[in-house]
Design a protein around this motif. Structure first.
Motif, PDB file in Angstrom:
ATOM      1  N   TRP A 146       0.820  -1.211   0.000  1.00 33.20           N
ATOM      2  CA  TRP A 146       0.000   0.000   0.000  1.00 33.20           C
ATOM      3  C   TRP A 146       0.853   1.260   0.000  1.00 33.20           C
ATOM      4  O   TRP A 146       0.375   2.336  -0.335  1.00 33.20           O
ATOM      5  N   SER A 174       4.978  -4.932   6.785  1.00 36.38           N
ATOM      6  CA  SER A 174       3.548  -4.727   6.982  1.00 36.38           C
ATOM      7  C   SER A 174       3.347  -3.592   7.968  1.00 36.38           C
ATOM      8  O   SER A 174       4.029  -3.540   9.001  1.00 36.38           O
ATOM      9  N   GLY A 227       0.226  -3.022   9.169  1.00 33.92           N
ATOM     10  CA  GLY A 227      -0.992  -3.319   9.909  1.00 33.92           C
ATOM     11  C   GLY A 227      -2.105  -2.377   9.474  1.00 33.92           C
ATOM     12  O   GLY A 227      -2.275  -2.093   8.292  1.00 33.92           O
ATOM     13  N   ILE A 228      -2.852  -1.854  10.424  1.00 36.15           N
ATOM     14  CA  ILE A 228      -3.944  -0.929  10.123  1.00 36.15           C
ATOM     15  C   ILE A 228      -3.380   0.490  10.152  1.00 36.15           C
ATOM     16  O   ILE A 228      -3.232   1.096  11.219  1.00 36.15           O
ATOM     17  N   CYS A 229      -3.033   1.006   8.989  1.00 38.10           N
ATOM     18  CA  CYS A 229      -2.423   2.334   8.875  1.00 38.10           C
ATOM     19  C   CYS A 229      -3.240   3.188   7.911  1.00 38.10           C
ATOM     20  O   CYS A 229      -3.443   2.804   6.755  1.00 38.10           O
ATOM     21  N   ALA A 230      -3.698   4.336   8.392  1.00 34.68           N
ATOM     22  CA  ALA A 230      -4.490   5.243   7.565  1.00 34.68           C
ATOM     23  C   ALA A 230      -3.620   6.250   6.825  1.00 34.68           C
ATOM     24  O   ALA A 230      -4.089   6.916   5.905  1.00 34.68           O
TER      25      ALA A 230
END
Length: 622
Positions: free
Chosen positions: A165, A185, A187-190
């Motif tokens: 991403w 990775s 993880g959950i990164c905005a």
């Protein structure tokens, strides 16, 4: 490597190039006669060369200097042009001229790529260095000072997989291969920046650089020295005078702290020793007279409390004249799109930028904010006009507009700064993200969904601004013959079509308020004269018509200054259409200049002059 004979002109007598520059006389530069031709712009090296003393930059005439400009450019993060800011020298020339004329710049932070400079370990690519030098030369040719920066974000693009991403820039592929890191990775990164603290692979790579694992830090220093030696050996004397220093490393961060370590301890144990080694490489490359613009732990001044860390080079002692305190500031709360949904207000950033001023004082070194700005598209882009206005306001003065006139003595120094960023290819990129041909990025900056460029090319190939010209092309004191006591600029920029005014002139100065209250921009400079052998200069924005510009000073008053006299408007050096105001004849006493884009009669100017004299006498300026 450069020989000692090649280095000596830059190391020995400060003006050893005097014989070469004899034709570039002070009189041609400062008597209102343009010292340039369109094909071969020239300028006096004394005006452009920067030195450091205490908390200020100075030029060769002994004037206090403020550096203002932009970063060139995020294109260096991309592979499409081989780690260069521009596809061609012609594009660099076009961009440099536009930066001078549209952005009012006198300086540029020029990004370099370690990946491109050392694609194979131990082999510096001199073809890349030659192309870099040719592009830098175009900025020097229009009178811009340049300080290079080996840029990195998230350590390297090669940390990331083709289907990731996110992407990075900085270290070459061979560095990442030597680390043998696991698949990354976040993880959950905005936001891409979360990789700095959440992506274990990125963190490990950063940690390895500071520990010099596999000798990668030493390899970087070798490449940096070779790059600096190449520039010193291939720029002529007048051009090299325009090199303002070197930024060793963008946004340093430990990656992973050792047990019991915090940001300040890491700076002392890892970061500062690296800067000392880099400083030695500068000396070896013939850059003894140029400062290292060193950055602290990148999170030391975050305006999100949960991200703020210790640092700011607080534990390394005073820096002295061979270093500059170099930091960044972004409104991360508003950039997030949800931590702060309001627009910036008058004086909101003064505390943030006064922390920079305070560090400058404690370190006894000048400060420069080498990155600031705000996204121009996305969920928080409607905040950009107010955020950038507020950032420039806080760079100009440590006070908000509502309080400046009541207590100008507390305004503090004018800070040097370069806005992120100036990328003429904005919205026209063709970048294969992480070398993936199925992920071609064209919009914005073409890097991690960022979009901060102040400029773009229109359909005719002409550079045009993407932000209000009133906001970017600003009045500022580029060279002060003495010591700046206070400065204010009300740009009257637009936010959603509405003119924004934050400064408020006291009711005791009605004629001054009338002159400056027409919706047009104005500025005020108060300084104490010194022994400098050249006049005080302020950059004059293109929005100021010389025929109607009013200058009210203790040195005289005039509407429509000519090209000679105590108050004059002349071209900036370098052969562009940019202009500056010159103020001659200042003694060692207190001086002021109010500069307005509005015309005034002789009678009005006389009344305003008396008002400002009374105000300055009672303002505690000493």
């Amino acid at each position: 490597m450069m020989t000692q004979a090649m280095r000596e002109p830059h190391v020995s007598g400060r003006w050893a190039w005097g014989a070469v520059l004899a034709v570039l006389t002070t009189s041609s530069l400062f008597a209102g006669v343009p010292a340039h031709a369109a094909e071969a712009p020239t300028y006096d090296a004394r005006a452009v060369e920067v030195s450091v003393s205490g908390t200020h930059f100075f030029d060769g005439y002994g004037r206090e200097v403020v550096l203002r400009g932009f970063n060139v450019s995020g294109e260096t993060k991309l592979a499409e042009n081989g780690g260069l800011p521009f596809a061609s020298v012609e594009d660099a020339r076009k961009s440099a001229r536009a930066m001078r004329e549209l952005g009012g710049a006198n300086s540029v932070r020029f990004l370099l790529s370690w990946t491109a400079a050392e694609p194979v370990r131990g082999q510096v690519d001199e073809v890349y260095l030659s192309r870099v030098t040719a592009q830098i030369r175009e900025f020097l040719a229009v009178g811009l000072r340049v300080y290079p920066d080996f840029h990195q974000d998230l350590f390297s693009r090669y940390v990331f997989d083709k289907d990731s991403w996110y992407s990075g820039d900085g270290a070459p592929r061979w560095v990442v291969q030597a680390g043998a890191y696991p698949r990354e990775s976040c993880g959950i990164c905005a936001h891409w920046g979360q990789n700095i603290t959440q992506n274990q692979t990125v963190k490990s790579a950063m940690r390895d650089f500071w520990a010099d694992r596999n000798g990668i830090q030493e390899a970087f220093l070798d490449t940096a020295q070779a790059t600096m030696a190449y520039l010193a050996g291939h720029l002529d004397g007048a051009e090299f005078a325009g090199i303002a220093g070197f930024d060793p490393y963008n946004e340093p961060y430990a990656g992973q702290y050792a047990s019991g370590e915090d940001g300040a301890a890491w700076e002392q144990g890892r970061l500062w020793p690296f800067y000392e080694r880099f400083r030695a490489r500068m000396d070896a490359a013939g850059w003894l007279d140029k400062p290292a613009l060193v950055e602290p732990n990148m999170f030391w001044n975050s305006n999100l409390s949960f991200m703020k860390q210790t640092g700011g080079l607080a534990g390394v002692g005073t820096l002295g004249p061979r270093y500059v305190f170099n930091t960044h500031f972004y409104d991360q709360a508003r950039m997030s799109g949800f931590f702060n949904l309001s627009k910036a207000k008058d004086g909101e950033y003064t505390a943030d930028f006064n922390s920079v001023r305070n560090r400058s004082t404690a370190l006894n070194a000048p400060a420069i904010v080498s990155e600031f700005g705000h996204p121009l598209t996305g969920t928080s882009s409607d905040k950009a006009p107010s955020v950038v206005k507020g950032q420039y306001q806080a760079l100009d003065s440590g006070l908000g507009g509502r309080t400046w006139w009541q207590n100008p003595a507390a305004a503090g120094p004018v800070l040097s700064a370069t806005q992120w960023q100036w990328d003429i290819y904005s919205g026209r990129h063709h970048e294969a993200m992480n070398d993936n041909p199925n992920k071609i990025r064209t919009t914005g900056d073409a890097w991690n969904d960022e979009d901060l460029s102040a400029v773009r090319l229109d359909d005719s190939g002409t550079p045009v601004l993407r932000q209000d010209a009133r906001l970017l092309d600003r009045l500022y004191p580029s060279a002060v013959a003495g010591h700046t006591l206070a400065f204010l600029y009300e740009d009257r920029s637009r936010d959603a079509g509405t003119t924004t005014t934050w400064s408020q002139i006291p009711g005791s100065m009605p004629e001054s308020a009338r002159l400056t209250g027409s919706g047009l921009p104005y500025g005020v400079l108060v300084w104490r004269g010194g022994s400098a052998s050249a006049p005080t200069e302020l950059h004059l924005p293109a929005g100021f018509d010389p025929a109607t510009t009013t200058v009210i000073s203790d040195l005289g008053t005039v509407t429509g200054p000519g090209t000679t006299g105590a108050i004059a408007i002349v071209p900036e050096p370098g052969g562009t259409n940019a202009r500056r105001i010159l103020l001659f004849g200042a003694s060692e006493g207190l001086h002021f200049a109010l500069i307005s884009a509005a015309p005034a009669t002789a009678e009005q100017r006389s009344v305003v002059q008396k008002e400002v004299v009374r105000w300055a006498a009672g303002a505690g300026l000493g």
